[in-house]
Design a protein around this motif. Sequence first.
Motif, short mmCIF file in Angstrom:
data_model
loop_
_atom_site.label_atom_id
_atom_site.label_comp_id
_atom_site.label_asym_id
_atom_site.label_seq_id
_atom_site.Cartn_x
_atom_site.Cartn_y
_atom_site.Cartn_z
N GLY A 241 14.14 68.82 -16.47
CA GLY A 241 15.28 67.64 -16.30
C GLY A 241 15.30 67.00 -17.84
O GLY A 241 16.23 67.18 -18.28
N PRO A 242 14.20 66.45 -18.38
CA PRO A 242 14.51 65.88 -19.57
C PRO A 242 15.32 66.62 -20.72
O PRO A 242 16.26 66.14 -21.57
N ARG B 157 -0.33 62.69 -6.42
CA ARG B 157 0.16 62.05 -7.05
C ARG B 157 0.48 60.79 -7.08
O ARG B 157 -0.26 59.82 -8.06
N VAL C 132 10.12 73.53 -12.01
CA VAL C 132 11.02 72.32 -13.60
C VAL C 132 10.31 71.21 -13.09
O VAL C 132 10.23 70.07 -13.63
N GLU D 232 11.78 62.26 -5.88
CA GLU D 232 10.89 62.43 -5.55
C GLU D 232 10.02 63.20 -6.75
O GLU D 232 9.12 61.93 -7.88
N SER D 233 10.86 63.01 -8.07
CA SER D 233 9.88 63.51 -9.23
C SER D 233 10.12 62.53 -10.63
O SER D 233 9.85 61.94 -10.77
N LEU D 234 11.91 61.90 -10.72
CA LEU D 234 12.02 60.81 -10.76
C LEU D 234 11.33 60.09 -11.14
O LEU D 234 10.70 58.64 -11.97
N HIS E 198 5.77 61.80 -16.30
CA HIS E 198 6.44 60.67 -16.94
C HIS E 198 6.41 59.64 -15.90
O HIS E 198 5.66 58.71 -15.40
N GLU E 199 6.90 59.77 -14.60
CA GLU E 199 6.74 59.16 -13.64
C GLU E 199 4.97 58.71 -13.04
O GLU E 199 4.42 57.80 -12.96
N LEU F 276 8.28 63.68 -23.11
CA LEU F 276 9.41 62.60 -22.50
C LEU F 276 8.14 61.52 -22.03
O LEU F 276 8.82 60.67 -22.39
N MET G 108 17.59 69.44 -13.25
CA MET G 108 16.31 69.45 -11.97
C MET G 108 16.19 67.79 -11.89
O MET G 108 15.47 67.69 -12.92
N PHE H 173 15.09 55.36 -16.62
CA PHE H 173 14.86 55.65 -17.69
C PHE H 173 16.84 56.63 -17.82
O PHE H 173 17.57 56.37 -18.61
N MET H 174 17.46 57.43 -16.68
CA MET H 174 18.65 57.70 -16.75
C MET H 174 19.46 56.58 -16.53
O MET H 174 20.51 56.61 -17.44
N ALA I 112 10.59 55.18 -12.30
CA ALA I 112 10.69 55.75 -14.07
C ALA I 112 11.67 56.61 -14.72
O ALA I 112 12.22 55.92 -15.48
N GLY I 113 11.57 58.00 -13.70
CA GLY I 113 12.54 58.03 -14.35
C GLY I 113 14.52 57.86 -13.85
O GLY I 113 15.30 57.90 -15.06
N ASP J 174 15.27 65.18 -8.98
CA ASP J 174 15.09 64.54 -7.30
C ASP J 174 14.03 63.29 -7.75
O ASP J 174 13.10 63.49 -8.68
N TRP K 109 9.55 65.71 -15.02
CA TRP K 109 9.89 64.79 -14.27
C TRP K 109 8.47 63.63 -14.16
O TRP K 109 7.98 62.61 -13.89
N MET K 110 7.91 64.70 -13.64
CA MET K 110 6.69 64.13 -12.97
C MET K 110 5.73 63.68 -13.99
O MET K 110 5.29 62.44 -13.84
N SER L 3 3.62 56.62 -16.19
CA SER L 3 4.77 54.79 -16.31
C SER L 3 3.56 54.09 -14.70
O SER L 3 3.60 52.95 -15.04
#
Lengths: 413, 135
Positions: free
Chosen positions: A160-161, B33, B64, A51-53, B71-72, B98, A47, A60-61, A56-57, A49, B68-69, B75
Amino acid sequence: MKLNEEEQAMLAGELGEPKRWALDHMLKVGAMFDAADLVPVSQAHMMADPESLGDAGVGFMEELAAHPAEDRRVAVPMITDPRGVDLERYRPLGQTEEMADLERRFIAACSAMAILMTNTCINYQTIMPPVQGEHVAFGDTGVVIYCNSVLGAYSNFEGGPSALAAGLTGRTPRYGLHLPANRRATKRFTVRHQPGELTDWGVLGAVIGKLSGSYWEVPVVEGLEQVPTSDEVKHFGAAMASYGSTPLFHLVGITPEAPSLAAVGGEGLEAIEVSEQDLSALRSSFGAKGDKVDVVVFAAPQLSLVEMQQVADLCAGRKIHADTALIACTSPSIYYEAQRLGLVETIETAGGRVLEGTCFYNQYAREIGEANGWTRLLSNSAKIVNILGGYGYKPALASMEHCVASACAGEIV
Amino acid sequence: MITLKCHAGIGEVVEGEALVAADDFSARYDLDRINGVFSRPQHKLFGQSYVDKILVLNTSKGGVASAWMLHEMKSRNLSPKAILFNRANTILAQGAALANLTMCDRFEDGDITSLITTGEQVRVDPASGLVTVER
């Protein structure tokens, strides 16, 4: 955590930086959950998307994807959950170029790592369902609960990570639902009121999830008189996972690990009856007849081909109200089939929209709500109405049939 | 000052002010956020800022995306300093790993949401599994 020679080499960076990062990540997570070692997995599902990434995400990718091809390539087949931007159809939704650019950058990074962009949360209906006893590293709670419960696969909720770490190494820390002892029932529920259509299954799953209340509880359910279809149990599980963070359930006499109550250790547990009041209380917290509707959404999980046909049949020959939008989200593979079979055209002729490879709640729901003036949202998904309250929507719940009728009337019928 | 023992967690030693509720947590379901506040009307911390707080909550729920959130959020320097749970789920722990966000759970003395009060100064040492509260 016990590591074999190859895993120690990964941790030392001898197999490249992406695998070193993955091992380090798995050690941290494994320590929190007392994992003794790593378990090989056959597939990973991520997972992620935009918006979540966020930037920064995605950054990272991109850093991982910049390593040499042999270092960055995933070690086992790895697929993706829905995207946040349908790059063919994002502008009319009010999504920005900035959002689309994040999505494009992420896709480029994944492609460089040989991740298959399946963009689906119904991979168990469309890609490659795992078999009983197969260890996998799946993201998306709906995917995990279905594969654990209905198929008997072994997976934790992998964010995701962690799914990425599993994909890069072909392993995941052995804790939680990878251990048979943690798959035994801890709560026992008795159902007296039989669910009918999809939303009934979602509501029942939501109530049981709420009453279970934690990732570490495993509900076993007795009293269901009918074997659910894949779509019905999909809604049941997705709602349970959403309301309870529940990753596994057993249905006595139906799901593979529970041929009997005794098989999952449920005999000694006190039975909790799921009452009609529990079910109606959950329903009544969402919307009422006569309320205006800005947007009707079919998503969460993405629609199967059968659900696409059901929506198309309900839309055929009707017109969606001018002040109401109707959106259906499905996977790219189902979209192709639905287009080939004329289902997309039927929905669009009625004034609805079909999105490919996204799911409504992970496509910048707050921003597209504001851009389109959508607050009053109606869906047949118990999962999505649970999520979107925090995104500034006033969600309401109704059956698929009532959702389409309400979309045509412009208000809840 | 009291010291509370928990399971060894994730992240670095941090200190800050506690924000406590007997409620659950999802970065996706509960938070705005962009502005750093709880945005889900039904949440017990609705409207409150979580930025730089030591969040103390029951368990993690929902999907899930929170992995990621975290981490975001970190940042952009709009994250809590730490999250303490009675019981974390896998997603929040993975996200903490992460993001290098401090996280601990499983407290020996019982319900952590009743052992710490909003406004108290808290120090979290995840490697040792120790949380100290000034009072």
